[in-house]
Scaffold this motif. Structure first.
Motif: not given
Length: 660
Positions: A552-554, A578-587
């Motif tokens: 979850c990316a809340d 970090g671990v790649g496209w589609g694997e992470v949401i970050n800000g």
């Protein structure tokens, strides 16, 4: 600047196939030409078509600035506001050739982590920033400046989103297509948020990781004579050599690209280079025996190095390595992030260009050999961890023996460094806090170093828990070592791991020093996205979340929004990193301290949220350290009220309920 040799066009080879139809070619060109008036479009169309054919993307090389790209003192930027000038400085630092991995392609680090998608966007952004007032906000869509929009003084001056894609279309294949069309880009983490400070950040993180790995796995505070083997000396991974020496161990780092080895050696971060495995083993033995801190770069494939260490074990019975990891760019393994052991570096590049499918097959075969060697050494007592670069994830997809019996899909035979080493540090509220002195004066940086050490030392005197005290001591040691090891590359910046109390106190003290004239110009506060609250990444930052919410990316989205209205000067939200496209949401964020009372209040409000958000989430997932940390935060701030979890004390009621 000259075109980067072997730049991220490697990551786009094969994209032309995606654009094989005339319609897609036309669309990519139309998208690029809309930045320019009709009278020059005919000439540019031919150039851009050639770039698309050669590199799978239109970078607009002709518009690459013919200037020395670096972080200039803030007063030299032609802006109406200090905030805009600070953003300009950070952008130019991200594209400084001494900082950026492939500056011609606007790539800061990680092989394909971009600041912008093309050079027209760079020029537009700099123009908008020069015109921006405190009543406007610049909006960025995946590298594209949508424009300046009316806002208000307390709003962010800049809002960035990178790679925001409808979830069902957030695949690698779709990314390659959209990137070739120029409609999205991969911002990694601090590349696309303009907050990268060179490899210093990852040096610090790696130092802490190695120190805490020694404590956990080897029960050792002193790592002299201990051997750490890993791979990668690129934009981020290049920090490993310097980190090994600061931690006091013997670091042997494999790298296939000679240019990367030579760059780190020239910087003084890598002490020795050898392409001879016999020599490497001899130097490893010597340094190990004499307990000499050493960083040795092996010019060759890391699989050969691991297999040689297995050979030494089989023939002599001697385990020569204590700790192991990997920092190849496995988030992008089939486009140049990982080179197969079966081929030389040059042969690998040629095969990638001529036969991507065969290259992919060799990479997966190489990953299986890679893991097999690690497994043999680990069975005899070496401790290995995944460094969050998707190494174990890609090895699993290749069919390597990395499965952990009875585990869910975020767990492997070896832990990620978050699960076993850094996760509890995050739960204590500690993460990579950083700042940039916009004067460009090293004396200002020295002043901020002294301020930060004084704040941490004062906190220890006031009394903190044993766990927090250890982290403070590690970071005081880090600041002292940082000055001695000449870690500044590019802007005058510093990073340390701090908790909520430390970050707020350091920010307030720095802001007051600016007000008093002890620091000559504003200071930009920031952090890595790889932090307590900034990133939802089930195979890295949130891999120690065990309540089922790891995917979850809340948290990351809420953090981006919360930072925006609590005082950040700019905020960013990214897909991938970090671990790649589609694997992470970050800000991430940037916050300009200018010595004003308003800046102090912004820092207090925003930095408190920026940490407590993630601690509260980790608490709710069941982490005991996070529970204690957020309870302490609530005691210190009566307006903070967090929902606390109740433990299930009797596991039998679960068993009975399931049976019933």
């Amino acid at each position: 600047m000259a075109r980067s040799a072997g730049g991220p066009w490697l990551a786009s080879l094969g994209c032309s196939a995606l654009l094989s139809s005339l319609r897609w070619h036309k669309l990519a060109l139309r998208n690029a030409l809309r930045y320019f008036p009709p009278e020059i479009q005919k000439k540019l169309a031919l150039e851009f078509a050639e770039e698309l054919r050669l590199y799978g993307h239109i970078y607009m090389y002709r518009f690459c600035p013919d200037i020395e790209m670096r972080a200039y003192p803030i007063g030299e930027y032609p802006c109406k506001t200090k905030s805009a000038a600070a953003i300009m400085l950070m952008i130019m630092n991200n594209l400084d050739p001494s900082v950026a991995q492939f500056p011609q392609e606007l790539v800061t680090y990680g092989g394909n982590g971009q600041v912008f998608s093309n050079w027209a966007q760079f020029w537009l952004v700099m123009h908008y920033l020069s015109e921006m007032t405190e009543e406007q906000t610049l909006v960025m869509y995946s590298g594209h400046p949508l424009g300046l929009f009316p806002s208000h003084q307390r709003a962010p001056r800049l809002i960035i989103t990178n790679g925001m894609v409808i979830p069902n279309y957030s695949s690698r294949d779709e990314y390659e297509k959209m990137f070739a069309l120029g409609v999205t880009m991969y911002g990694q983490m601090t590349a696309g948020s303009y907050c990268y400070i060179g490899p210093q950040g990852i040096v610090h993180g790696t130092v802490l990781t190695v120190l805490n790995a020694g404590r956990r796995y080897l029960k050792a505070e002193d790592l002299s004579g201990k051997v750490f083997v890993t791979s990668g000396l690129g934009g981020m991974s290049g920090a490993q050599a310097k980190a090994a020496v600061i931690a006091g161990c013997v670091g042997v780092i494999a790298e296939v690209d000679e240019a990367a080895l030579l760059k780190r050696h020239k910087q003084g971060w890598l002490m020795e280079i050898s392409n001879n495995l016999d020599h490497c083993i001899a130097r490893l033995r010597e340094a190990r025996k004499n307990k000499i801190a050493l960083s040795l770069g092996y010019h060759g494939n890391v699989v050969d190095l691991w297999e040689r260490l297995v050979h030494e074990l089989d023939t002599t019975g001697e385990l020569l390595v204590d700790l192991g990891s990997d920092q190849t760019s496995c988030h992008n393994p089939f486009n140049g992030g990982y080179y197969p052991v079966q081929l030389s570096f040059e042969e690998g590049k040629q095969l990638l260009s001529s036969n991507p499918a065969k290259f992919r097959a060799l990479v997966q075969e190489s990953l299986k050999r890679h893991v097999a060697a690690i497994n043999k050494l680990a069975d005899k007592g070496m401790f290995f961890w995944d460094y969050g670069n998707a190494f174990l994830l890609e090895a699993q997809r290749a069919g390597a023996d990395v499965a952990k019996k009875g585990a869910d899909k975020t767990e492997f035979r070896y832990p990620s460094y978050v699960q076993h080493i850094m996760g509890d540090i995050f739960s204590l509220g500690f993460g990579p806090f950083r700042w940039v002195c916009t004067s460009g004066d090293p004396r200002d940086l020295a002043t901020t170093d002294s301020i930060a050490m004084a704040v941490l030392e004062d906190s220890i005197r006031q009394g903190v828990s044993t766990s927090v005290k250890q982290q403070y001591h590690d970071n005081i040691r880090w600041i002292r070592e940082a000055g001695r090891h000449s870690l500044v590359v590019g802007s005058q910046a510093r990073i340390l791991y701090s908790d909520q109390k430390g970050r707020v106190s350091i920010a307030v003290a720095i802001n007051r020093a600016i007000s008093e004239g002890k620091i000559k110009a504003p200071v930009v506060l920031s952090r890595d996205h790889h932090d307590v609250s900034g990133t939802d990444s089930p195979f890295r930052e949130t891999s120690n979340i065990y309540d089922g919410s790891a995917f979850c990316a809340d948290m990351a989205v809420q953090n981006f929004v919360g930072d925006a209205f609590r005082g950040a000067t700019w905020v960013a939200l990214h897909n991938g990193g970090g671990v790649g496209w589609g694997e992470v949401i970050n800000g991430g964020f940037g916050l300009v301290l200018d010595g004003s009372k308003e800046a102090e209040e912004r820092a207090k409000m925003m930095l408190s949220w920026d940490v407590s958000n993630g601690v509260a989430r980790r608490c709710w997932s069941g982490n005991a350290f996070a529970y204690e940390t957020i309870c302490q935060a609530m005691k210190e701030n009566g307006t903070l009220r967090v929902t606390l979890p109740h433990q299930v004390l009797d596991e039998n009621i679960l068993e009975q309920a399931v049976k019933d």
